[in-house]
Design a protein around this motif. Structure first.
Motif, short mmCIF file in Angstrom:
data_model
loop_
_atom_site.label_atom_id
_atom_site.label_comp_id
_atom_site.label_asym_id
_atom_site.label_seq_id
_atom_site.Cartn_x
_atom_site.Cartn_y
_atom_site.Cartn_z
N GLU A 266 14.48 -4.79 15.68
CA GLU A 266 13.22 -4.11 15.97
C GLU A 266 12.73 -3.38 14.72
OE1 GLU A 266 12.42 -2.94 20.34
OE2 GLU A 266 14.34 -2.00 19.82
N PHE A 267 11.43 -3.05 14.72
CA PHE A 267 10.80 -2.42 13.56
C PHE A 267 10.16 -1.09 13.96
CE2 PHE A 267 10.58 -7.02 13.10
CZ PHE A 267 11.16 -7.20 11.85
N PHE A 268 10.04 -0.19 12.98
CA PHE A 268 9.28 1.04 13.19
C PHE A 268 8.47 1.35 11.94
CE2 PHE A 268 13.60 2.18 11.90
CZ PHE A 268 13.42 3.09 10.87
N THR A 269 7.27 1.87 12.16
CA THR A 269 6.36 2.16 11.05
C THR A 269 6.02 3.64 10.95
OG1 THR A 269 4.49 1.66 12.51
CG2 THR A 269 5.29 -0.11 11.07
N GLY A 270 6.49 4.45 11.91
CA GLY A 270 6.18 5.87 11.89
C GLY A 270 7.29 6.70 12.49
N ASN B 157 0.82 -1.22 0.00
CA ASN B 157 0.00 0.00 0.00
C ASN B 157 0.85 1.28 0.00
OD1 ASN B 157 1.09 -0.14 2.53
ND2 ASN B 157 -0.86 0.06 3.64
N ASP B 158 2.11 1.16 -0.36
CA ASP B 158 3.06 2.28 -0.41
C ASP B 158 3.53 2.73 0.96
OD1 ASP B 158 3.10 2.34 -3.16
OD2 ASP B 158 1.66 3.97 -3.34
N ASP B 159 3.09 2.06 2.03
CA ASP B 159 3.66 2.34 3.34
C ASP B 159 5.07 1.78 3.40
OD1 ASP B 159 1.43 3.66 4.20
OD2 ASP B 159 0.68 2.03 5.47
N VAL B 160 5.84 2.28 4.35
CA VAL B 160 7.25 1.89 4.51
C VAL B 160 7.47 1.44 5.95
CG1 VAL B 160 9.61 2.80 4.56
CG2 VAL B 160 8.09 3.40 2.67
N VAL B 161 8.25 0.38 6.09
CA VAL B 161 8.62 -0.14 7.41
C VAL B 161 10.14 -0.13 7.52
CG1 VAL B 161 8.61 -2.15 8.94
CG2 VAL B 161 6.56 -1.57 7.61
N GLY B 162 10.64 0.34 8.66
CA GLY B 162 12.07 0.31 8.92
C GLY B 162 12.43 -0.82 9.86
N TYR B 163 13.61 -1.40 9.65
CA TYR B 163 14.10 -2.40 10.58
C TYR B 163 15.52 -2.03 10.99
CZ TYR B 163 16.69 -4.60 6.69
OH TYR B 163 17.54 -4.84 5.63
N ASN C 101 6.95 10.40 2.22
CA ASN C 101 7.45 11.23 3.33
C ASN C 101 8.69 10.69 4.04
OD1 ASN C 101 6.60 9.14 5.04
ND2 ASN C 101 4.74 10.19 5.70
N TYR C 102 9.14 9.48 3.70
CA TYR C 102 10.22 8.89 4.51
C TYR C 102 11.52 9.67 4.42
CZ TYR C 102 12.64 6.80 0.47
OH TYR C 102 13.35 6.61 -0.69
N ILE C 103 11.80 10.31 3.28
CA ILE C 103 13.05 11.07 3.14
C ILE C 103 13.03 12.26 4.08
CG2 ILE C 103 14.45 12.46 1.59
CD1 ILE C 103 13.69 10.61 -0.67
N ASP C 104 11.95 13.03 4.07
CA ASP C 104 11.86 14.21 4.93
C ASP C 104 11.87 13.83 6.41
OD1 ASP C 104 11.77 15.97 2.81
OD2 ASP C 104 9.57 16.00 2.72
N PRO D 202 15.82 -4.58 1.57
CA PRO D 202 15.47 -3.16 1.66
C PRO D 202 15.60 -2.46 0.31
CG PRO D 202 17.68 -3.54 2.51
CD PRO D 202 17.09 -4.89 2.23
N PHE D 203 14.73 -1.49 0.06
CA PHE D 203 14.86 -0.70 -1.16
C PHE D 203 15.82 0.47 -0.96
CE2 PHE D 203 11.33 1.46 0.98
CZ PHE D 203 11.63 2.80 0.80
N THR D 204 16.07 0.81 0.30
CA THR D 204 17.08 1.82 0.62
C THR D 204 17.43 1.66 2.10
OG1 THR D 204 17.67 4.16 0.43
CG2 THR D 204 15.50 3.67 1.32
N ASP D 205 18.49 2.38 2.52
CA ASP D 205 18.90 2.32 3.92
C ASP D 205 19.68 3.56 4.27
OD1 ASP D 205 21.49 1.94 2.89
OD2 ASP D 205 21.34 -0.23 3.01
N THR D 206 20.21 3.60 5.49
CA THR D 206 20.91 4.79 5.95
C THR D 206 22.12 5.13 5.10
OG1 THR D 206 21.82 3.28 7.61
CG2 THR D 206 20.18 4.84 8.36
#
Length: 485
Positions: A148-152, A123-129, A162-165, A460-464
């Motif tokens: 651990e994971f984060f969604t917001g 759904n175009d949401d992004v999850v970080g691990y 919005n993930y870049i900003d 991952p499609f991208t990372d730090t």
């Protein structure tokens, strides 16, 4: 690298032999200083100079024609990408401020110490691990751990827009909204972690040094995160520790290591394999204009018996090594695989590496530099053109191993394929962490003791690392004497 004054000293150029006299081609306006610097740097140093029509020595016949070309792009970054970059070049980069750029090459950055990957949902949401937490960082003092994971962020659900900003913007402090993975679904769990980026934070790349005693077999483990020559002595000390503990096998964890110093790679190879200074480790290949001016001794690098500071190298004298890799293992991480391969068994465990087989130099606009034009030298910072603080990191050559192999642009494929599992990332350095556990099984012969099925591969499609000044790097840091013929 900024903190090592000796990196590029001793480089000497005599430019009168070039087919084009740079003094005859100068822009007519100071607003073109950056584009002028970029073209002249790339015309001399770029690995693909001979393949890019715009970089040909005879490309311009008049100053007016050259100036018109420089004006073709008002944005220097677009000028570099659209006019100078070779189509196969994935890694040359630039920055508008050399200070931040060169600091980063020394491991100094504005960072909270959290390394994470981002995955996209349908759904175009992004999850970080969380991949790891850098020791002694702000994140290391907080309640956040690998796996651990984060969604917001700051109460906003992460998505592709919005993930870049939210994660890579100018905000020094943000709050991660954590989540759990339940039945392959990421669900917010109410936990919040506030992190603050610290200016001037320096990472020590030697995260973990351990020795495992398994059925009387001593196995060393080093988690090594970047090839930083500022920490060569610490790396040698770590190998001294393993040597003193009687290690007979080694697992070198480079799973997130994006590269760094070529010379540090040579030293690390010597710590693993041996210190015979007659054994060729690697040799350089430059563009034809520069390559023709070298003799063999100038482009060859041999195994070392001492560090740059003169300390005897602590070598394990191994005949095999196990290296843990992912798609984030790049550049100098791949160079150590390639350079060691002719001499010993290199067993790769994990997933295919990035495929970066070129090395680079840092370029700045230093108009008064009498030798090695444009190559960054820390002792000459006061001479850098105040109207142009841009820095370039162009690819300038490839390193071949002792048998001449350098063709790994598609990455090195592991002998033992095993992806990281988001459902079970494990703890780095723990013998039950899947990649390390698989290597230990292979070393000890105690295979078949556990199930290594991967339920949710980490892709991952991208990372730090993608949002750092230089995301994948192999930096040449040796003195060179050269006269252009």
């Amino acid at each position: 690298m900024k903190k090592n004054v000796a990196l590029f000293l001793g480089i000497l150029f005599l430019l009168t032999g070039c087919s084009k006299d740079d003094d005859n081609f100068n822009p007519t306006s100071s607003d073109l200083a950056t584009q002028d610097f970029m073209w002249k740097s790339m015309n001399l140093w770029y690995f693909w100079q001979d393949d890019v029509e715009n970089l040909a020595d005879d490309r311009f016949s008049t100053n007016e024609e050259y100036t018109e070309f420089l004006r073709s792009e008002t944005d220097p970054g677009a000028f570099f990408d659209n006019r100078l970059r070779y189509f196969e070049d994935r890694f040359s980069t630039y920055a508008s401020d050399y200070n931040e750029f060169t600091d980063f090459l020394s491991g100094v950055s504005r960072s909270n110490g959290l390394s994470f990957g981002l995955i996209g949902l349908d759904n175009d949401d992004v999850v970080g691990y969380v991949r790891y937490v850098t020791p002694n960082s702000d994140a290391a003092s907080k309640d956040i751990f690998r796996g651990e994971f984060f969604t917001g962020v700051d109460g906003q659900t992460l998505n592709l827009n919005n993930y870049i900003d939210l994660l890579f913007g100018e905000n020094d402090t943000y709050t991660l909204n954590m989540a759990d993975l339940v039945n392959d679904t990421f669900t917010p769990n109410g936990k919040e972690v506030t992190l603050t980026k610290i200016e001037g934070f320096q990472e020590n790349p030697i995260f973990i040094v351990k020795t495992f005693d398994i059925s009387g077999q001593k196995i060393g483990y080093i988690y090594y995160n970047r090839f930083l020559n500022e920490f060569d002595e610490e790396l040698n000390t770590a190998f001294g520790q393993l040597k003193a503990q009687g290690v007979t096998d080694l697992v070198l964890d480079l799973r997130y290591n994006p590269g760094g110093s070529v010379n540090t790679t040579r030293l690390l190879a010597s710590m693993i394999y041996g210190t015979n200074t007659s054994d060729l480790f690697i040799k350089q290949r430059w563009n034809p204009k520069i390559q023709a001016s070298f003799d063999a001794s100038q482009i060859e690098d041999y195994f070392a018996d001492r560090t740059g500071a003169g300390t005897p190298i602590n070598t394990l004298n191994l005949s095999r090594v196990y290296i843990l890799t992912t798609g984030r293992s790049a550049s100098a991480s791949e160079l150590i695989i390639n350079g060691l391969d002719p001499y010993m068994d290199v067993i790769q465990v994990g997933t295919t590496t990035t495929g970066k087989n070129e090395f680079s130099l840092t370029m700045v606009d230093d108009p008064g530099r009498s030798g090695a034009p444009y190559v960054y030298t820390p002792t000459r910072e006061s001479f850098i053109n105040a109207e142009n603080l841009w820095a370039l990191q162009p690819l300038v050559g490839r390193n071949e191993n002792s048998v001449g192999f350098s063709d790994y642009t598609n990455g090195f494929i592991p002998e033992i394929e095993l992806a990281e599992d988001l459902a079970n990332l494990g703890i780095l350095g723990d013998p039950n962490e899947p990649l390390l556990a698989r290597a230990l099984e292979e070393i000890t012969g105690l295979s078949g003791k556990r199930d290594f099925t991967v339920r949710l591969p980490a892709r991952p499609f991208t990372d730090t690392d993608d949002f750092t000044p230089v995301k994948d790097r192999m930096i040449l840091d040796k003195p060179i004497d050269l006269t252009i013929k």
